[in-house]
Design an enzyme around this catalytic site. Structure first.
Site, PDB file in Angstrom:
ATOM      1  N   ASP A 201       2.126  -5.777  -1.348  1.00 39.38           N
ATOM      2  CA  ASP A 201       1.032  -5.857  -0.384  1.00 39.38           C
ATOM      3  C   ASP A 201       0.057  -6.909  -0.899  1.00 39.38           C
ATOM      4  OD1 ASP A 201      -0.357  -4.872   1.998  1.00 39.38           O
ATOM      5  OD2 ASP A 201      -1.883  -4.219   0.568  1.00 39.38           O
ATOM      6  N   GLU A 202       0.003  -8.018  -0.274  1.00 40.12           N
ATOM      7  CA  GLU A 202      -0.646  -9.278  -0.668  1.00 40.12           C
ATOM      8  C   GLU A 202       0.366 -10.139  -1.429  1.00 40.12           C
ATOM      9  OE1 GLU A 202      -3.188 -10.128   0.799  1.00 40.12           O
ATOM     10  OE2 GLU A 202      -3.956  -8.176   1.412  1.00 40.12           O
ATOM     11  N   GLU A 203       0.198 -11.413  -1.275  1.00 46.77           N
ATOM     12  CA  GLU A 203       1.175 -12.384  -1.771  1.00 46.77           C
ATOM     13  C   GLU A 203       1.254 -12.389  -3.296  1.00 46.77           C
ATOM     14  OE1 GLU A 203       2.291 -17.136  -1.242  1.00 46.77           O
ATOM     15  OE2 GLU A 203       0.511 -16.272  -0.285  1.00 46.77           O
TER      16      GLU A 203
END
Length: 252
Positions: A201-203
């Site tokens: 969750d998030e790069e």
């Protein structure tokens, strides 16, 4: 006097009817409270994806690696949490067309920092981090959460959750394990585990992503990435784009 007394008596409400009315109201309110409790403790049952979320889920039937890249507040983390809850519990809805596992799983849910992991994937999966009494109001149904282990970092952060898998009908109950990780700990902290899936969750940095993917090789497992693009055409984003898409974005 007799007539007056008769009128007065008739105008008085019946204490029996009043008591019955109060009892009915209490019963109705109790039913509403129970319905609200069931809704809050089993959000997974109410999850219905909008078309882009549904497309993301369905792609898992054929693809080990998936990316849900969109703007803020467009349901990326909610979609990731719903899918992870399905795999952890084995509770796939009738409309599901994506990846399925036929036994208990070991999954990771990850974020940039310990606080970020706590405030996003953990919150969506388990419930408000700082309100333990509300754990079980996330995507993992309350009756499936068997045990939680606290982490050593951010207050309210969990290290892991043991989740009841299956157990309905002829399906023997088993236990899945969900662990929470962060990118800030570095690639070395990601080594060694054999997993069925990693949710970013998030790069993530490319080395973290590659290590997470490696954890799933032995099981033929999956990785999902949900984030708002902030880093431009990063190495991780490029993994999911065709040459035509890259050329088109560069030209735009």
């Amino acid at each position: 006097m007799t007539k007056s007394a008769a009128v007065s008596a008739a105008s008085k409400p019946s204490s029996g009817r009043s008591a019955t009315s109060r009892s009915a109201r209490r019963h109705y309110l109790a039913l509403l409270q129970e319905l609200d409790r069931r809704r809050r403790s089993n959000q997974l049952a109410a999850y219905r994806p909008y078309p882009r979320q549904a497309e993301f889920h369905a792609a898992g039937a054929l693809n080990r690696e998936r990316l849900f890249m969109a703007g803020n507040q467009l349901g990326k983390t909610r979609a990731g949490g719903a899918e992870w809850a399905m795999h952890l519990t084995g509770r796939y809805p009738w409309w599901w067309q994506g990846k399925t596992f036929d036994s208990a799983v070991r999954l990771w849910a990850t974020g940039v920092t310990g606080e970020g992991t706590r405030d996003n994937p953990q919150r969506v999966l388990v419930g408000p981090p700082q309100q333990q009494a509300a754990w079980g109001t996330g995507m993992i149904p309350a009756d499936a959460i068997l045990h939680t282990t606290m982490g050593r970092g951010a207050p309210g952060a969990l290290d892991s959750v043991v989740v009841r898998w299956g157990g309905g009908g002829d399906v023997q109950a088993d236990e899945s394990v969900l662990s929470f990780k962060s990118y800030e700990k570095g690639r070395e902290k990601w080594q060694g585990e054999t997993l069925h899936g990693v949710w970013f969750d998030e790069e993530p940095p490319l080395d973290i992503y590659s290590e997470g993917l490696t954890r799933t090789n032995a099981t033929g497992g999956i990785t999902i990435v949900t984030f708002t693009p902030l880093l431009g055409m990063s190495d991780v984003v490029l993994r999911f784009l065709s040459a035509q898409e890259v050329e088109g974005r560069a030209g735009g």
